[in-house]
Motif scaffolding. Structure first.
Motif, PDB file in Angstrom:
ATOM      1  N   ASP A  19       4.739 -23.182  45.538  1.00  0.00           N
ATOM      2  CA  ASP A  19       4.350 -21.916  46.177  1.00  0.00           C
ATOM      3  C   ASP A  19       2.843 -21.728  46.157  1.00  0.00           C
ATOM      4  N   TRP A  20       2.106 -22.842  46.281  1.00  0.00           N
ATOM      5  CA  TRP A  20       0.644 -22.856  46.332  1.00  0.00           C
ATOM      6  C   TRP A  20       0.014 -22.325  45.051  1.00  0.00           C
ATOM      7  N   VAL A  21       0.621 -22.736  43.934  1.00  0.00           N
ATOM      8  CA  VAL A  21       0.114 -22.367  42.613  1.00  0.00           C
ATOM      9  C   VAL A  21      -0.123 -23.641  41.810  1.00  0.00           C
ATOM     10  N   VAL A  22      -1.193 -23.643  41.023  1.00  0.00           N
ATOM     11  CA  VAL A  22      -1.463 -24.737  40.082  1.00  0.00           C
ATOM     12  C   VAL A  22      -1.827 -24.144  38.728  1.00  0.00           C
ATOM     13  N   THR A  23      -1.608 -24.927  37.693  1.00  0.00           N
ATOM     14  CA  THR A  23      -1.986 -24.504  36.345  1.00  0.00           C
ATOM     15  C   THR A  23      -3.285 -25.191  35.940  1.00  0.00           C
ATOM     16  N   ALA A  24      -3.881 -24.709  34.863  1.00  0.00           N
ATOM     17  CA  ALA A  24      -5.119 -25.313  34.362  1.00  0.00           C
ATOM     18  C   ALA A  24      -4.924 -26.788  34.003  1.00  0.00           C
ATOM     19  N   PRO A  25      -3.839 -27.171  33.292  1.00  0.00           N
ATOM     20  CA  PRO A  25      -3.638 -28.600  33.015  1.00  0.00           C
ATOM     21  C   PRO A  25      -3.463 -29.425  34.290  1.00  0.00           C
ATOM     22  N   GLN A  26      -2.825 -28.855  35.296  1.00  0.00           N
ATOM     23  CA  GLN A  26      -2.653 -29.591  36.551  1.00  0.00           C
ATOM     24  C   GLN A  26      -3.982 -29.778  37.274  1.00  0.00           C
ATOM     25  N   LEU A  27      -4.854 -28.797  37.190  1.00  0.00           N
ATOM     26  CA  LEU A  27      -6.193 -28.957  37.770  1.00  0.00           C
ATOM     27  C   LEU A  27      -6.941 -30.087  37.075  1.00  0.00           C
ATOM     28  N   GLU A  28      -6.827 -30.120  35.761  1.00  0.00           N
ATOM     29  CA  GLU A  28      -7.495 -31.184  35.008  1.00  0.00           C
ATOM     30  C   GLU A  28      -6.945 -32.548  35.388  1.00  0.00           C
ATOM     31  N   SER A  29      -5.619 -32.635  35.532  1.00  0.00           N
ATOM     32  CA  SER A  29      -5.000 -33.910  35.926  1.00  0.00           C
ATOM     33  C   SER A  29      -5.438 -34.343  37.317  1.00  0.00           C
ATOM     34  N   ALA A  30      -5.736 -33.359  38.186  1.00  0.00           N
ATOM     35  CA  ALA A  30      -6.189 -33.688  39.545  1.00  0.00           C
ATOM     36  C   ALA A  30      -7.658 -34.070  39.587  1.00  0.00           C
ATOM     37  N   GLY A  31      -8.350 -34.002  38.439  1.00  0.00           N
ATOM     38  CA  GLY A  31      -9.752 -34.402  38.399  1.00  0.00           C
ATOM     39  C   GLY A  31     -10.719 -33.246  38.508  1.00  0.00           C
ATOM     40  N   ALA A  32     -10.218 -31.989  38.405  1.00  0.00           N
ATOM     41  CA  ALA A  32     -11.104 -30.826  38.488  1.00  0.00           C
ATOM     42  C   ALA A  32     -11.533 -30.409  37.086  1.00  0.00           C
ATOM     43  N   ASP A  33     -12.798 -30.719  36.733  1.00  0.00           N
ATOM     44  CA  ASP A  33     -13.292 -30.308  35.425  1.00  0.00           C
ATOM     45  C   ASP A  33     -13.684 -28.826  35.478  1.00  0.00           C
ATOM     46  N   ARG A  34     -14.199 -28.298  34.369  1.00  0.00           N
ATOM     47  CA  ARG A  34     -14.496 -26.868  34.299  1.00  0.00           C
ATOM     48  C   ARG A  34     -15.510 -26.444  35.351  1.00  0.00           C
ATOM     49  N   ASN A  35     -16.524 -27.251  35.581  1.00  0.00           N
ATOM     50  CA  ASN A  35     -17.519 -26.903  36.588  1.00  0.00           C
ATOM     51  C   ASN A  35     -16.911 -26.879  37.988  1.00  0.00           C
ATOM     52  N   THR A  36     -16.033 -27.830  38.241  1.00  0.00           N
ATOM     53  CA  THR A  36     -15.372 -27.858  39.549  1.00  0.00           C
ATOM     54  C   THR A  36     -14.490 -26.626  39.728  1.00  0.00           C
ATOM     55  N   VAL A  37     -13.766 -26.257  38.680  1.00  0.00           N
ATOM     56  CA  VAL A  37     -12.914 -25.065  38.756  1.00  0.00           C
ATOM     57  C   VAL A  37     -13.761 -23.831  39.025  1.00  0.00           C
ATOM     58  N   ARG A  38     -14.911 -23.728  38.362  1.00  0.00           N
ATOM     59  CA  ARG A  38     -15.797 -22.578  38.597  1.00  0.00           C
ATOM     60  C   ARG A  38     -16.254 -22.540  40.054  1.00  0.00           C
ATOM     61  N   ARG A  39     -16.620 -23.697  40.609  1.00  0.00           N
ATOM     62  CA  ARG A  39     -17.059 -23.724  42.009  1.00  0.00           C
ATOM     63  C   ARG A  39     -15.919 -23.361  42.945  1.00  0.00           C
ATOM     64  N   MET A  40     -14.701 -23.806  42.625  1.00  0.00           N
ATOM     65  CA  MET A  40     -13.547 -23.471  43.463  1.00  0.00           C
ATOM     66  C   MET A  40     -13.241 -21.973  43.393  1.00  0.00           C
ATOM     67  N   LEU A  41     -13.449 -21.384  42.233  1.00  0.00           N
ATOM     68  CA  LEU A  41     -13.238 -19.939  42.105  1.00  0.00           C
ATOM     69  C   LEU A  41     -14.290 -19.175  42.906  1.00  0.00           C
ATOM     70  N   ARG A  42     -15.555 -19.605  42.802  1.00  0.00           N
ATOM     71  CA  ARG A  42     -16.622 -18.912  43.528  1.00  0.00           C
ATOM     72  C   ARG A  42     -16.437 -19.028  45.039  1.00  0.00           C
ATOM     73  N   SER A  43     -15.920 -20.153  45.477  1.00  0.00           N
ATOM     74  CA  SER A  43     -15.755 -20.376  46.918  1.00  0.00           C
ATOM     75  C   SER A  43     -14.467 -19.761  47.473  1.00  0.00           C
ATOM     76  N   GLY A  44     -13.616 -19.249  46.590  1.00  0.00           N
ATOM     77  CA  GLY A  44     -12.362 -18.654  47.041  1.00  0.00           C
ATOM     78  C   GLY A  44     -11.233 -19.643  47.232  1.00  0.00           C
ATOM     79  N   ARG A  45     -11.493 -20.919  46.908  1.00  0.00           N
ATOM     80  CA  ARG A  45     -10.411 -21.902  47.029  1.00  0.00           C
ATOM     81  C   ARG A  45      -9.347 -21.709  45.945  1.00  0.00           C
ATOM     82  N   LEU A  46      -9.725 -21.096  44.848  1.00  0.00           N
ATOM     83  CA  LEU A  46      -8.782 -20.734  43.780  1.00  0.00           C
ATOM     84  C   LEU A  46      -8.871 -19.234  43.533  1.00  0.00           C
ATOM     85  N   VAL A  47      -7.719 -18.622  43.294  1.00  0.00           N
ATOM     86  CA  VAL A  47      -7.654 -17.202  42.933  1.00  0.00           C
ATOM     87  C   VAL A  47      -6.868 -17.100  41.629  1.00  0.00           C
TER      88      VAL A  47
END
Length: 309
Positions: A19-47
């Protein structure tokens, strides 16, 4: 720094099954480190949804109920399920009070999840027969959900909820007989049991249910639900929401959505004219949702039409 397209594709691939949801561990497994997650949040790609879950923005209206529930459940383990009003809305049951955005969950005693703003947790031990999975989301069954809501809702909403579940086939008459044992020794159980006998699968909307209950509370004879009027000349039949055939009196419960367009108004007028031809002397009263908040606006004209004191 830009966000890697490969990372975005992996994140979206995972989210598309949830349902277009991911968890923090799943983001890490996909290669999104903390900085990447922050950029995705700022850009609106993650809510952010709940602690440790995120919605991968796909809709201008924001995350759906399913997405919000999925986000909560993905972070608290398989023992927790959607329950109460949240389960009812996921099942498509109508007649509930307006959604205030709170997610209602059921968790076993001792589970670490706690109620917090936006999430209400009820401690209960659910048997395997009291839970199910609906398109990947665990929730209480219709029988258990309706039993819980009977104890929580006012009468109008409770009976509307039962009518909706019965009309949609989510509940059957045998299911109603399974509800009383689920109410035993719980607050409000005596009144909830009496409401079970007032449920009727023929009601096609919460508005019809509310009008019917007002008529019964006002001491009127029980109406016929979905009164069929055959039209042999046109090879069809019409249905009146509630009626008293021997008195040639009927009620149409006009919900805002189905009856507010110009096309609907034209169809309603044409239909009413045809019914007057088929049943000379027919009195057809029309009521809307605001009328149910002032019962005399329904009972006074109806008593006059039925020629009752």
């Amino acid at each position: 720094m830009t966000i890697s397209n490969e990372v975005l594709q992996r994140v979206r691939a995972t989210a598309s099954y949830q349902d277009w949801v991911v968890t923090a561990p799943q983001l890490e497994s996909a290669g999104a480190d903390r900085n990447t997650v922050r950029r995705m949040l700022r850009s609106g790609r993650l809510v952010p949804l709940t602690r440790g879950s995120y919605w991968v923005g796909q809709d201008d209206q924001g995350p759906s109920l399913r997405s919000r529930v999925r986000g909560a459940l993905l972070t608290c383990g398989p023992q927790v399920v959607a329950a109460g009003p949240t389960a009812a809305r996921l099942l498509g049951i109508e007649g509930l009070p307006e959604d205030d955005g709170t997610l209602h969950l059921a968790a076993p005693p001792g589970h670490e999840i706690r109620s917090r703003p936006g999430i209400h947790v009820r401690r209960t031990t659910l048997s395997p027969t009291s839970r199910m999975t609906l398109r990947g989301i665990p929730l209480t069954t219709p029988v258990h959900t309706c039993a819980d809501l009977l104890l929580q809702l006012p009468r109008m909403e409770a009976v509307s909820m039962l009518d909706s579940a019965l009309h949609q086939g989510l509940l059957t008459q045998p299911d109603l007989r399974r509800i009383p044992p689920l109410l035993s020794c719980r607050p409000n159980a005596p009144r909830a049991r009496t409401w079970l006998s007032q449920a009727d699968a023929r009601a096609e909307s919460p508005l019809e249910t509310r009008v019917r209950l007002i008529c019964l509370d006002g001491g009127l004879p029980p109406p016929v639900l979905q009164w069929h009027i055959p039209d042999p000349a046109q090879g069809c039949s019409y249905r009146i929401d509630l009626g008293w055939p021997t008195h040639l009196v009927g009620i149409e419960a006009d919900g805002k959505a189905p009856h507010s367009t110009p096309q609907a108004l034209y169809r309603d007028r044409s239909r009413q004219n045809r019914l007057s031809t088929l049943l000379p002397g027919l009195t057809l009263l029309r009521f809307t949702w605001p009328d149910t908040h002032h019962p005399p606006s329904i009972l006074i004209p109806l008593r006059q039409a039925l020629q009752l004191p």
